[in-house]
Design a protein around this motif. Structure first.
Motif: not given
Length: 223
Positions: A30-49
């Motif tokens: 998987d791509p490396s993260h660019l910030q300390d945290l990016c906790v998944a927002d399961k309610a989001s409708t935004v489509r990202v990789n």
């Protein structure tokens, strides 16, 4: 219990080895993260990789927690095995971290059937019992590598290659696996080929497997 704890430490070491590290030279899929945290927002409708990030103000310790790997999975099924996954779907805090794990339980003669993880290398540690494991390389060689592994042993299945585990013993077996993706997914060969929706036509499968259409129909009926 002490032996199981020691085996879990081995599994933790396997996880560390698969973790994406800029300094250690290990690269997860998987791509490396660019910030300390990016906790998944399961309610989001935004489509990202991956999964969109939850607002930092809403992040809590529970986003990084899972309880349940001490409990055996239900192996009363046709394959005699059960997988308890711990990936981004169960632990939102794994989002962008490029790692996950699972517990696999095997009844005597239980099978984790031939399958592949399209996005992850897998490192398996046996906690209890003995397993016959193997993987097959890609075309045209299709070389089979197999080994019997026992309690405390580790075996690696390279990313994307078809592999399996079989409990050839007379007692239950347990394994912990580390995977180099937050969401490795699973493609089980038989389910994919014979259980697709809609079905692959029997004339195509009959030609691919060099059998009569009636044989294909019989197999498809089981899926």
């Amino acid at each position: 219990m002490a032996a199981i704890r020691a085996s879990f430490l081995l599994a933790a070491a396997a996880l560390l080895a698969l973790w994406c590290s800029d300094h250690g030279g290990v690269v997860a899929s998987d791509p490396s993260h660019l910030q300390d945290l990016c906790v998944a927002d399961k309610a989001s409708t935004v489509r990202v990789n991956g999964v969109a990030c939850k607002d930092g103000e809403d992040v809590a310790a529970e986003d990084f927690f899972f309880s349940g790997l001490h409990m055996a999975g239900n192996t009363t099924n046709k394959q005699g095995s059960a997988v308890t996954a711990v990936n981004v779907a169960q632990v939102p805090g794994l989002n962008t971290l490029g790692i996950s794990l699972a517990r696999i339980d095997y009844a005597p003669h239980g099978l984790n059937p031939p399958h592949t993880h399209p996005r992850a290398t897998e490192m398996l540690t046996v906690l209890e019992g003995s397993l016959y494991v193997g993987f097959v390389t890609s075309n045209p060689e299709n070389k089979l590598f197999t080994k019997v592994i026992n309690k405390g042993d580790v075996f690696v299945f390279p990313k994307g290659l078809v592999h399996f585990q079989f409990n050839h013993g007379t007692t239950d077996a347990i394994a912990i696996v580390a995977l180099s993706s937050q969401n490795p997914r699973v493609i089980t060969v038989a389910n994919t080929v014979f259980g697709s929706k809609p079905s692959i036509t029997d004339d195509i499968l009959a030609k691919a497997f060099q059998v009569e259409k009636t044989v294909v129909d019989q197999i498809q009926a089981k899926f």
